[in-house]
Design an enzyme around this catalytic site. Structure first.
Site, PDB file in Angstrom:
ATOM      1  N   SER A 109       0.926  -1.210  -0.020  1.00 11.41           N
ATOM      2  CA  SER A 109      -0.112   0.083   0.082  1.00 11.41           C
ATOM      3  C   SER A 109       0.806   1.135  -0.077  1.00 11.41           C
ATOM      4  O   SER A 109       0.325   2.363  -0.370  1.00 11.41           O
ATOM      5  CB  SER A 109      -1.080   0.104   1.119  1.00 11.41           C
ATOM      6  N   HIS A 167      -0.800   6.067   6.329  1.00 13.55           N
ATOM      7  CA  HIS A 167      -0.370   5.849   5.044  1.00 13.55           C
ATOM      8  C   HIS A 167      -0.007   7.265   4.389  1.00 13.55           C
ATOM      9  O   HIS A 167      -0.530   8.397   4.831  1.00 13.55           O
ATOM     10  CB  HIS A 167      -1.409   5.172   4.182  1.00 13.55           C
TER      11      HIS A 167
END
Length: 302
Positions: free
Chosen positions: A52, A279
């Site tokens: 990711s 993230h």
């Protein structure tokens, strides 16, 4: 003597032109990050492998060629680098991927093994992988939050509970990671291979209970003994297997998830603006693109 002086001058001129070229390309990399990314189908074949932190979930626009389950962005660093350097991109990065998903399907019938994208014609490979191996990243986010949330800012409870898990996980992951690099070289023997590290997630010194509700001690421990240690292992694995390590950590220092909107390159655990906590956001992917693009240039990918 005149011949020697002329030779030295010519050498300096060549080096100067090369440095100028690299500087110009770096400027172009930075400038191009402000425009939509469009890879060049006729450029050098470039394959992006990763999890990711490569895929860029939550960042628009979404890649129209990737499975929806992967959350891949068309503005992640592989797309940005391919656009600037004129590379022909095949991006198979996928959120949640582990090293095992290089050789095995992640979502059966939906995501083929990432290695399937490699061919003898591939000239550039980036690999951003490892954080999910042994469920390292997810386990620490869950357990550190459970231990620290709502507690006094004292000590490093998560370090005390999870340090052994981190050490054993890193040890178990080394052999599969090195085997993966060997297989990349076997499948794409003409490719230059780049192992991309992870950016700074937590501060070395700080406390941000409204962003990541961990103690100062645990934030520091994660920075030093999880992130920096993990990146060092990736660097050693790259060096031992004819690959180039790309440091994204140094540039990202001071842009971690504890920083405010506009300064942070990693979204916080609480109130993530992308909807994907802990993230990279669009700024983080752009910064990674600078690191990766410059590394490609410095190692002869033009």
């Amino acid at each position: 003597m005149q011949v020697l002086r002329n030779g030295r001058r010519a050498g300096r001129n060549r080096r100067g032109r090369r440095h100028l070229h690299l500087n110009v390309m770096l400027v172009l990399i930075v400038a191009a990050l402000a425009v939509p990314s469009v890879a060049n189908a006729s450029g050098l074949p470039y394959v992006a492998l990763g999890d990711s932190y490569t895929a860029g979930p939550g960042i628009t626009p979404v890649s129209p060629t990737a499975p929806a389950a992967c959350g891949q962005s068309a503005a992640n660093y592989p797309h940005l680098v391919a656009s600037v350097l004129g590379l022909s991109l095949t991006d198979v990065s996928c959120s949640g991927a582990k090293t095992e998903n290089l050789a095995n399907e992640q979502y059966p019938g939906i995501t083929p093994p990432q290695f399937n994208a490699l061919t003898p014609a591939t000239k550039v490979v980036t690999l951003g992988m490892g954080g999910n191996d042994g469920n390292l990243f997810g386990t620490l986010l869950t357990n550190c939050t459970a231990l620290d949330y709502g507690q006094p800012n004292v000590g490093a409870p998560c370090q005390a509970a999870e340090e052994g898990f981190v050490t054993s996980t890193f040890a178990a992951n080394q052999a599969p990671a090195e085997a993966a690099l060997k297989e990349i070289h076997a499948l794409a023997p003409k490719a230059k291979v780049f192992v991309v590290g992870y950016p700074e997630i937590t501060p070395l010194n700080g406390y941000c209970p409204t962003a990541i509700p961990w103690t100062t001690g645990d934030l520091r421990w994660f920075n030093l003994d999880v992130q920096r240690r993990g990146n060092t292992l990736l660097q050693h694995e790259a060096a031992a297997n004819n690959a180039t390590y790309v440091d994204t950590f140094t540039l990202s220092m001071g842009h971690n998830a504890c920083e405010p909107v506009g300064k942070r390159w990693i979204e916080p655990l609480i109130d993530s603006l992308t909807g994907v906590p802990v993230h990279p956001n669009a700024l983080g992917q752009k910064a990674d693109a600078v690191d990766v693009g410059l590394s490609l240039l410095l190692h002869g990918v033009f």
